[in-house]
Design a protein around this motif. Structure first.
Motif, mmCIF file in Angstrom:
data_model
loop_
_atom_site.group_PDB
_atom_site.id
_atom_site.type_symbol
_atom_site.label_atom_id
_atom_site.label_comp_id
_atom_site.label_asym_id
_atom_site.label_seq_id
_atom_site.Cartn_x
_atom_site.Cartn_y
_atom_site.Cartn_z
ATOM 1 N N ALA A 44 41.014 30.974 33.437
ATOM 2 C CA ALA A 44 40.058 30.997 34.550
ATOM 3 C C ALA A 44 40.193 32.294 35.344
ATOM 4 O O ALA A 44 39.192 32.897 35.752
ATOM 5 C CB ALA A 44 40.273 29.792 35.455
ATOM 6 N N ALA A 45 41.424 32.756 35.539
ATOM 7 C CA ALA A 45 41.636 34.023 36.252
ATOM 8 C C ALA A 45 41.131 35.199 35.423
ATOM 9 O O ALA A 45 40.523 36.133 35.965
ATOM 10 C CB ALA A 45 43.114 34.200 36.591
ATOM 11 N N LEU A 46 41.370 35.145 34.125
ATOM 12 C CA LEU A 46 40.908 36.223 33.246
ATOM 13 C C LEU A 46 39.386 36.310 33.240
ATOM 14 O O LEU A 46 38.820 37.400 33.171
ATOM 15 C CB LEU A 46 41.434 36.010 31.823
ATOM 16 C CG LEU A 46 42.955 36.052 31.657
ATOM 17 C CD1 LEU A 46 43.359 35.560 30.276
ATOM 18 C CD2 LEU A 46 43.492 37.449 31.921
ATOM 19 N N ALA A 47 38.738 35.170 33.322
ATOM 20 C CA ALA A 47 37.266 35.145 33.331
ATOM 21 C C ALA A 47 36.699 35.874 34.542
ATOM 22 O O ALA A 47 35.608 36.434 34.476
ATOM 23 C CB ALA A 47 36.765 33.702 33.289
ATOM 24 N N LEU A 48 37.451 35.885 35.626
ATOM 25 C CA LEU A 48 36.974 36.590 36.820
ATOM 26 C C LEU A 48 36.793 38.086 36.563
ATOM 27 O O LEU A 48 35.940 38.717 37.185
ATOM 28 C CB LEU A 48 37.957 36.399 37.983
ATOM 29 C CG LEU A 48 38.069 35.007 38.582
ATOM 30 C CD1 LEU A 48 39.153 34.987 39.659
ATOM 31 C CD2 LEU A 48 36.734 34.558 39.150
ATOM 32 N N THR A 49 37.577 38.652 35.643
ATOM 33 C CA THR A 49 37.486 40.093 35.388
ATOM 34 C C THR A 49 36.149 40.471 34.769
ATOM 35 O O THR A 49 35.742 41.622 34.844
ATOM 36 C CB THR A 49 38.631 40.600 34.488
ATOM 37 O OG1 THR A 49 38.509 40.023 33.186
ATOM 38 C CG2 THR A 49 39.989 40.285 35.086
ATOM 39 N N THR A 50 35.457 39.505 34.168
ATOM 40 C CA THR A 50 34.157 39.803 33.566
ATOM 41 C C THR A 50 33.059 39.862 34.618
ATOM 42 O O THR A 50 31.962 40.342 34.335
ATOM 43 C CB THR A 50 33.769 38.756 32.502
ATOM 44 O OG1 THR A 50 33.619 37.484 33.126
ATOM 45 C CG2 THR A 50 34.817 38.671 31.406
ATOM 46 N N THR A 51 33.373 39.386 35.828
ATOM 47 C CA THR A 51 32.371 39.376 36.895
ATOM 48 C C THR A 51 32.459 40.608 37.784
ATOM 49 O O THR A 51 31.657 40.763 38.698
ATOM 50 C CB THR A 51 32.536 38.125 37.780
ATOM 51 O OG1 THR A 51 33.790 38.199 38.466
ATOM 52 C CG2 THR A 51 32.466 36.856 36.952
ATOM 53 N N ARG A 52 33.437 41.445 37.506
ATOM 54 C CA ARG A 52 33.684 42.629 38.347
ATOM 55 C C ARG A 52 33.836 43.863 37.478
ATOM 56 O O ARG A 52 34.040 43.787 36.280
ATOM 57 C CB ARG A 52 35.003 42.452 39.127
ATOM 58 C CG ARG A 52 35.089 41.256 40.023
ATOM 59 C CD ARG A 52 34.260 41.493 41.286
ATOM 60 N NE ARG A 52 34.454 40.449 42.255
ATOM 61 C CZ ARG A 52 35.235 40.548 43.317
ATOM 62 N NH1 ARG A 52 35.896 41.638 43.568
ATOM 63 N NH2 ARG A 52 35.327 39.536 44.147
ATOM 64 N N LEU A 58 42.330 31.162 42.744
ATOM 65 C CA LEU A 58 41.147 31.662 42.029
ATOM 66 C C LEU A 58 40.017 31.985 43.000
ATOM 67 O O LEU A 58 39.365 33.019 42.877
ATOM 68 C CB LEU A 58 40.661 30.637 41.004
ATOM 69 C CG LEU A 58 41.484 30.499 39.737
ATOM 70 C CD1 LEU A 58 40.987 29.314 38.915
ATOM 71 C CD2 LEU A 58 41.448 31.775 38.922
ATOM 72 N N ALA A 59 39.813 31.102 43.971
ATOM 73 C CA ALA A 59 38.750 31.322 44.950
ATOM 74 C C ALA A 59 39.036 32.570 45.780
ATOM 75 O O ALA A 59 38.127 33.368 46.036
ATOM 76 C CB ALA A 59 38.607 30.102 45.859
ATOM 77 N N ALA A 60 40.293 32.758 46.164
ATOM 78 C CA ALA A 60 40.662 33.946 46.948
ATOM 79 C C ALA A 60 40.408 35.212 46.136
ATOM 80 O O ALA A 60 39.867 36.195 46.654
ATOM 81 C CB ALA A 60 42.112 33.858 47.392
ATOM 82 N N ALA A 61 40.790 35.197 44.872
ATOM 83 C CA ALA A 61 40.566 36.376 44.026
ATOM 84 C C ALA A 61 39.077 36.615 43.818
ATOM 85 O O ALA A 61 38.611 37.758 43.863
ATOM 86 C CB ALA A 61 41.272 36.204 42.684
ATOM 87 N N ALA A 62 38.327 35.560 43.620
ATOM 88 C CA ALA A 62 36.880 35.693 43.401
ATOM 89 C C ALA A 62 36.177 36.298 44.608
ATOM 90 O O ALA A 62 35.181 37.000 44.452
ATOM 91 C CB ALA A 62 36.271 34.332 43.068
ATOM 92 N N ALA A 104 38.359 46.547 46.182
ATOM 93 C CA ALA A 104 39.631 47.260 46.274
ATOM 94 C C ALA A 104 40.824 46.323 46.065
ATOM 95 O O ALA A 104 41.849 46.729 45.518
ATOM 96 C CB ALA A 104 39.748 47.951 47.625
ATOM 97 N N ASP A 105 40.708 45.071 46.475
ATOM 98 C CA ASP A 105 41.825 44.127 46.393
ATOM 99 C C ASP A 105 41.805 43.246 45.142
ATOM 100 O O ASP A 105 42.820 42.626 44.805
ATOM 101 C CB ASP A 105 41.823 43.209 47.623
ATOM 102 C CG ASP A 105 42.120 43.959 48.901
ATOM 103 O OD1 ASP A 105 42.795 45.014 48.842
ATOM 104 O OD2 ASP A 105 41.671 43.488 49.969
ATOM 105 N N PHE A 106 40.666 43.173 44.481
ATOM 106 C CA PHE A 106 40.501 42.240 43.372
ATOM 107 C C PHE A 106 41.566 42.425 42.291
ATOM 108 O O PHE A 106 42.264 41.475 41.923
ATOM 109 C CB PHE A 106 39.104 42.356 42.765
ATOM 110 C CG PHE A 106 38.913 41.484 41.564
ATOM 111 C CD1 PHE A 106 38.658 40.131 41.721
ATOM 112 C CD2 PHE A 106 38.994 42.008 40.277
ATOM 113 C CE1 PHE A 106 38.494 39.311 40.609
ATOM 114 C CE2 PHE A 106 38.831 41.193 39.171
ATOM 115 C CZ PHE A 106 38.583 39.843 39.334
ATOM 116 N N ASP A 107 41.680 43.641 41.741
ATOM 117 C CA ASP A 107 42.621 43.858 40.641
ATOM 118 C C ASP A 107 44.056 43.533 41.055
ATOM 119 O O ASP A 107 44.808 42.946 40.275
ATOM 120 C CB ASP A 107 42.535 45.295 40.112
ATOM 121 C CG ASP A 107 41.385 45.494 39.125
ATOM 122 O OD1 ASP A 107 40.627 44.525 38.877
ATOM 123 O OD2 ASP A 107 41.246 46.611 38.598
#
Length: 172
Positions: free
Chosen positions: A50-58, A109-113, A118-121
């Protein structure tokens, strides 16, 4: 008469009779350590996916690593589930909703999303770092005490790949 004696001999010794085939093949037994390992690998890998999937949105620099990790995690999930199925053991959800080491929570996950670009990665890196480290701990426990040959082999691969992923995560 001779044919009759041979027939009696076959009947008495059951020679030539088809072997009885058990209705169901015996299942491979899993030790408590094996079961605990499987019960942790599944939710750890699923939460990491689920966390890895977030990288496809950014526009994330982690995307190449995420794709590589995802391949490994999906293959590991398939293997663990196959071992459980072969043992006649159902997948457990005993850790669902728990905030345990190596599990990435819904709140994280919500916080990362919602993190700024600048903070995402950095947030995702921190989540993955923790997950990789804890996965190595769980894998080492299985290697030391597990009895399932397939799960012990998988645990060795997990320990090795997580060390590799940690090194890649730290590269600039």
């Amino acid at each position: 008469m001779r044919a009759f004696l041979i027939a009696v001999l076959f009947a008495v010794t059951a020679c030539g009779a088809p072997a009885e085939v058990p209705a169901e093949a015996p299942r491979a037994a899993l030790s408590p350590t094996d079961l605990a390992f499987a019960d942790l690998v599944i939710p750890q890998n699923e939460s990491a996916l689920a966390a890895l999937a977030l990288t496809t949105t950014r526009d994330s620099s982690l995307r190449p690593l995420a794709q590589r990790v995802e391949e490994h995690y999906r293959a590991e999930l398939a293997q663990v589930r196959a071992v459980l199925a072969e043992a006649g053991t159902q997948e457990s959800d005993q850790h669902e909703g728990h905030d345990m080491p190596g599990m990435i929570t819904a709140a994280e996950l919500a916080a990362a999303a919602h993190a700024t670009e600048a903070d995402f990665d950095e947030q995702v890196k921190a989540l993955l770092r923790n997950q990789f480290e804890e996965a190595r701990t769980v894998a080492r426990a299985e290697r030391e005490s597990g009895t399932s040959e397939r799960l012990v082999e998988l645990s060795a691969r997990i320990d090795s790949t997580r060390a590799e992923f940690l090194a890649l995560l730290e590269k600039p």
